[in-house]
Design a protein around this motif. Structure first.
Motif, short mmCIF file in Angstrom:
data_model
loop_
_atom_site.label_atom_id
_atom_site.label_comp_id
_atom_site.label_asym_id
_atom_site.label_seq_id
_atom_site.Cartn_x
_atom_site.Cartn_y
_atom_site.Cartn_z
N ASP A 1 0.85 -1.19 0.00
CA ASP A 1 0.00 0.00 0.00
C ASP A 1 0.89 1.25 0.00
OD1 ASP A 1 -2.36 -1.43 0.06
OD2 ASP A 1 -2.43 -1.49 2.25
N VAL A 2 0.54 2.21 -0.84
CA VAL A 2 1.29 3.46 -0.93
C VAL A 2 0.43 4.56 -0.28
CG1 VAL A 2 2.44 5.11 -2.44
CG2 VAL A 2 2.35 2.68 -3.07
N GLU A 3 0.96 5.16 0.77
CA GLU A 3 0.18 6.15 1.51
C GLU A 3 0.71 7.57 1.26
OE1 GLU A 3 -0.72 5.42 5.56
OE2 GLU A 3 -0.74 3.24 5.34
N TYR A 4 -0.25 8.49 1.26
CA TYR A 4 0.05 9.91 1.08
C TYR A 4 -0.58 10.65 2.26
CZ TYR A 4 0.87 8.26 -3.68
OH TYR A 4 1.31 7.56 -4.77
N ASP A 5 0.21 11.54 2.85
CA ASP A 5 -0.30 12.25 4.03
C ASP A 5 -1.59 13.00 3.73
OD1 ASP A 5 1.75 11.35 5.65
OD2 ASP A 5 3.05 13.04 5.15
N LEU A 6 -1.68 13.56 2.53
CA LEU A 6 -2.92 14.25 2.16
C LEU A 6 -3.01 14.37 0.65
CD1 LEU A 6 -5.27 15.45 3.82
CD2 LEU A 6 -4.35 17.71 3.35
N TYR A 7 -4.25 14.19 0.16
CA TYR A 7 -4.56 14.41 -1.25
C TYR A 7 -5.63 15.50 -1.32
CZ TYR A 7 -6.83 13.70 -5.78
OH TYR A 7 -7.38 13.89 -7.03
N LEU A 8 -5.37 16.53 -2.13
CA LEU A 8 -6.30 17.65 -2.27
C LEU A 8 -6.69 17.79 -3.73
CD1 LEU A 8 -3.63 18.76 -0.35
CD2 LEU A 8 -5.48 20.27 0.37
N GLU A 9 -7.99 17.95 -3.96
CA GLU A 9 -8.49 17.95 -5.33
C GLU A 9 -9.17 19.28 -5.66
OE1 GLU A 9 -10.15 14.25 -7.04
OE2 GLU A 9 -11.98 15.45 -7.29
N ASP A 10 -8.74 19.88 -6.77
CA ASP A 10 -9.36 21.11 -7.28
C ASP A 10 -8.93 21.24 -8.73
OD1 ASP A 10 -11.01 23.46 -6.48
OD2 ASP A 10 -9.25 24.57 -7.14
N SER A 11 -8.86 22.47 -9.25
CA SER A 11 -8.39 22.65 -10.62
C SER A 11 -6.95 22.15 -10.76
CB SER A 11 -8.48 24.13 -11.02
OG SER A 11 -7.75 24.93 -10.10
N VAL A 12 -6.18 22.27 -9.66
CA VAL A 12 -4.86 21.64 -9.57
C VAL A 12 -4.91 20.68 -8.39
CG1 VAL A 12 -2.39 21.99 -9.20
CG2 VAL A 12 -3.70 23.66 -10.53
N ASN A 13 -4.50 19.44 -8.60
CA ASN A 13 -4.56 18.42 -7.55
C ASN A 13 -3.18 18.26 -6.91
OD1 ASN A 13 -7.32 17.72 -8.42
ND2 ASN A 13 -6.28 16.86 -10.21
N TYR A 14 -3.18 18.08 -5.60
CA TYR A 14 -1.93 17.97 -4.86
C TYR A 14 -1.88 16.66 -4.08
CZ TYR A 14 -0.71 22.92 -5.52
OH TYR A 14 -0.36 24.14 -6.05
N VAL A 15 -0.66 16.10 -3.99
CA VAL A 15 -0.36 15.10 -2.96
C VAL A 15 0.69 15.72 -2.06
CG1 VAL A 15 -0.99 13.02 -4.22
CG2 VAL A 15 1.28 13.99 -4.54
N VAL A 16 0.55 15.48 -0.75
CA VAL A 16 1.39 16.17 0.23
C VAL A 16 2.15 15.15 1.06
CG1 VAL A 16 1.42 17.84 2.11
CG2 VAL A 16 -0.35 18.00 0.34
N GLU A 17 3.43 15.47 1.30
CA GLU A 17 4.28 14.69 2.19
C GLU A 17 4.75 15.61 3.31
OE1 GLU A 17 6.78 11.05 2.91
OE2 GLU A 17 5.01 11.47 1.69
N VAL A 18 4.52 15.20 4.56
CA VAL A 18 4.94 15.99 5.72
C VAL A 18 6.03 15.23 6.46
CG1 VAL A 18 4.21 17.08 7.88
CG2 VAL A 18 2.63 16.99 5.94
#
Length: 247
Positions: A172-189
């Motif tokens: 399993d590949v985990e991402y601290d946060l995924y945010l979706e809008d006109s530009v989508n982000y994956v976040v690593e903290v």
């Protein structure tokens, strides 16, 4: 035949007087003066009329003068009231400006305190390796402030790597946060970012694009980062939010 006033009607009496009165006035001086006295009592003389007109003129002038004085007084009162209102308005504006300035200073202080608190919570979270719902909200706010976007959808993301593309084995590949809008982000903290962390996260962001079939913008958040790691983020197009850069 004797004619008396009682025997004549009003019209006949008037005609009789028109005929006889002029002769009587000319012939009988005593009668003439008596008639003049009666007329003087009934009708005003020219001098009397002049006097009345003069009194009326003086009364009008006096009234105009008094009205003029009243106008001047009203103007003075109005001017004084306007000056007082202007002074009160100026003082109120100064006080409102002072209150607004103080509120702005308080807003600035609260904003600084809030940002500091948010950064501390992010660092504590990164040190402990735990991202909960409350911290997800803080991360969302941080990314929104950084990107200028508003994200209605944001979540902790977990994708299945069945082929072992990232780690060589299925995982399993985990991402601290995924945010979706006109530009989508994956976040690593992380508490501290090294070059190897950047390379791994870069591969994770490419994997997310492949799995989600969406363009993904990676962003890393940390308390500190090495110079080489920062350079690597720039080379790979990874956005960075970090408090300090270390050797």
């Amino acid at each position: 035949m004797c004619i008396t006033a009682e025997s004549l009607g009003s019209v006949e009496l008037e005609d009789f007087m028109r005929q006889k009165l002029p002769d009587l006035l000319r012939e009988r001086g005593e009668f003439r003066y008596e008639i003049m006295g009666i007329l003087a009592d009934v009708f005003a003389s020219k001098d009397d009329l002049k006097q009345v007109l003069e009194e009326i003129r003086k009364l009008r002038e006096d009234s105009n003068r008094r009205f003029g004085e009243m106008d001047q007084r009203f103007e003075e009162v109005n001017r004084t009231m306007n000056q007082r209102f202007e002074e009160v308005n100026r003082m109120m504006n100064q006080r409102f400006e002072e209150v607004n300035r103080r509120f702005e200073e308080m807003d600035t202080r609260f904003e600084v305190m809030y940002r500091s608190q948010r950064e501390v919570r992010l660092e504590v979270s990164a040190l402990g390796g735990r991202i909960g719902y409350g911290l997800e909200e803080i991360i969302r706010q941080t990314v929104e402030e950084f990107s200028g976007q508003s994200f209605k959808k944001f979540e902790h993301l977990r994708l299945r790597d069945s082929e072992g593309e990232l780690y060589g084995i299925p995982a399993d590949v985990e991402y601290d946060l995924y945010l979706e809008d006109s530009v989508n982000y994956v976040v690593e903290v992380k508490s501290h970012i090294k070059p190897g962390d950047v390379l791994i996260f870069h591969r994770k962001s490419l994997f997310a694009e492949k799995q989600l079939l969406k363009r993904i913008k990676p962003i890393m958040i940390s308390a500190s980062i090495t110079k080489d790691a920062k350079k690597k983020c720039k080379e790979l197009g990874i956005d960075l939010i970090s408090r300090s850069v270390v050797d």
